[in-house]
Design an enzyme around this catalytic site. Structure first.
Site, PDB file in Angstrom:
ATOM      1  N   CYS A  42      32.976  16.158 111.812  1.00 45.36           N
ATOM      2  CA  CYS A  42      33.064  17.278 110.861  1.00 45.36           C
ATOM      3  C   CYS A  42      34.235  16.986 109.950  1.00 45.36           C
ATOM      4  O   CYS A  42      35.382  16.887 110.419  1.00 45.36           O
ATOM      5  CB  CYS A  42      33.249  18.600 111.592  1.00 45.36           C
ATOM      6  SG  CYS A  42      33.509  20.016 110.488  1.00 45.36           S
ATOM      7  N   CYS A  62      31.363  20.878 102.840  1.00 45.96           N
ATOM      8  CA  CYS A  62      31.154  19.894 103.899  1.00 45.96           C
ATOM      9  C   CYS A  62      31.909  18.628 103.500  1.00 45.96           C
ATOM     10  O   CYS A  62      31.547  17.969 102.522  1.00 45.96           O
ATOM     11  CB  CYS A  62      29.666  19.599 104.095  1.00 45.96           C
ATOM     12  SG  CYS A  62      29.341  18.410 105.411  1.00 45.96           S
TER      13      CYS A  62
END
Length: 314
Positions: A257, A94
């Protein structure tokens, strides 16, 4: 704030990177992992605390099982980032989360990191370096790849994506960072805004591991100042600009993101061809991220990491 969620850990820090939000907690000895159902309950935005994912800080030496153990063998990486999506599914990496993770370690007194210094963090994508840039952080996310290889990059696409709001499927380019991504180009921002991302886009061929799906609008380039360590402007450079919305597997649409921003920049750079900028500003609903191409097909993501409060569960 208190929320009735059954979990063996009771105190979390809420943080976000350009609106991509997380619940973080320290478990140095690896004694308090959360189950899939516990993560999903905590991350639920109606009946839980709410987050796009949960991040557990574990000493690398305490990782003893499965594929995560390999990430814990690097002696330079004291901490392992155990990241899980909102539905409890495990993610490889991530990009926003790793920046918030380092900010959390500093906040918790688990890490000292001077401005300009780099810390090595163990992840399921390997050991990655994160550099402090004042209040921001820059993470080398490692090597990217295209599952379709050179043929897909040359053609510009290797998948088809259908989504509510578009009359017909659009071509997409698959990229791994190592999270799987599929990037689709749109003509203008109006087209981007009418997309309905309350449902998962339909990707063909269907990816075995699922995929994040990025819808992007290239906005050309701009000149930005080059600033030295003292804050003085010493020149200028050309950077590309792209706007993006994303549907994240295991989460749904998110305000940002990090690995998706890198995928968007890489795809647009590929479509532009020779002479395209090596640095990009990626505009997401939650703010702006900076993406820089590094040697050996590595890519760097930079941006803010904000901690907003401590949350206690009952």
């Amino acid at each position: 704030m208190t929320t009735p969620v059954a979990a063996p850990v009771h105190t979390f820090v809420k943080g976000h990177g350009t609106g991509n939000d997380f619940l973080l907690y320290a478990d140095p000895d690896g004694a308090a992992p959360l189950s899939t159902s516990e993560v999903a309950a905590l991350a639920d935005r109606h009946t839980g605390i709410g987050a796009d994912g949960v991040i557990r800080a574990v000493r690398s030496a305490a990782i003893t099982e499965g594929a995560d153990r390999a990430a814990g063998r690097e002696p330079a990486a004291l901490w392992f980032m155990d990241y899980v999506n909102a539905d409890g599914s495990v993610a490889e990496m991530c990009g926003n989360g790793i920046r918030v993770f380092v900010a959390f370690l500093r906040h918790a007194g688990l890490l000292a990191l001077d401005d300009g210094d780099t810390v090595q963090v163990a992840t399921r994508a390997g050991v990655l370096g994160v550099r402090r840039e004042g209040r921001d952080y820059a993470a080398d996310l490692g090597r990217w790849s295209a599952p379709g290889g050179g043929a897909a990059l040359a053609q510009g696409f290797d998948a088809s994506v259908g989504v509510a709001g578009l009359a017909e499927p659009r071509p997409g380019l698959r990229l791994d960072l190592p999270n799987p991504h599929t990037v689709i180009a749109l003509e203008d921002t109006e087209q981007l805004e009418v997309l309905d991302l309350t449902q998962a886009p339909i990707v063909d061929p269907a990816p075995a591991r699922g995929t994040n799906v990025e819808f992007v609008v290239p906005l050309g380039d701009r000149e930005v100042d080059i600033v030295d360590s003292t804050g003085a402007v010493v020149g200028s450079k050309t950077v590309g600009v792209v706007r993006m919305r994303v549907y994240e597997r295991g989460v749904g649409e998110t305000l940002s993101c990090g690995t998706g921003a890198c995928a968007a920049a890489l795809a647009v750079r590929n479509w532009f061809g020779e002479g395209a900028p090596q640095e990009w500003i990626v505009q997401v609903p939650g703010g702006e991220l900076r993406v820089r191409m590094l040697p050996d097909d590595h890519v760097e993501l930079a941006g803010p990491a904000e901690l907003v409060g401590t949350v206690t569960t009952l």
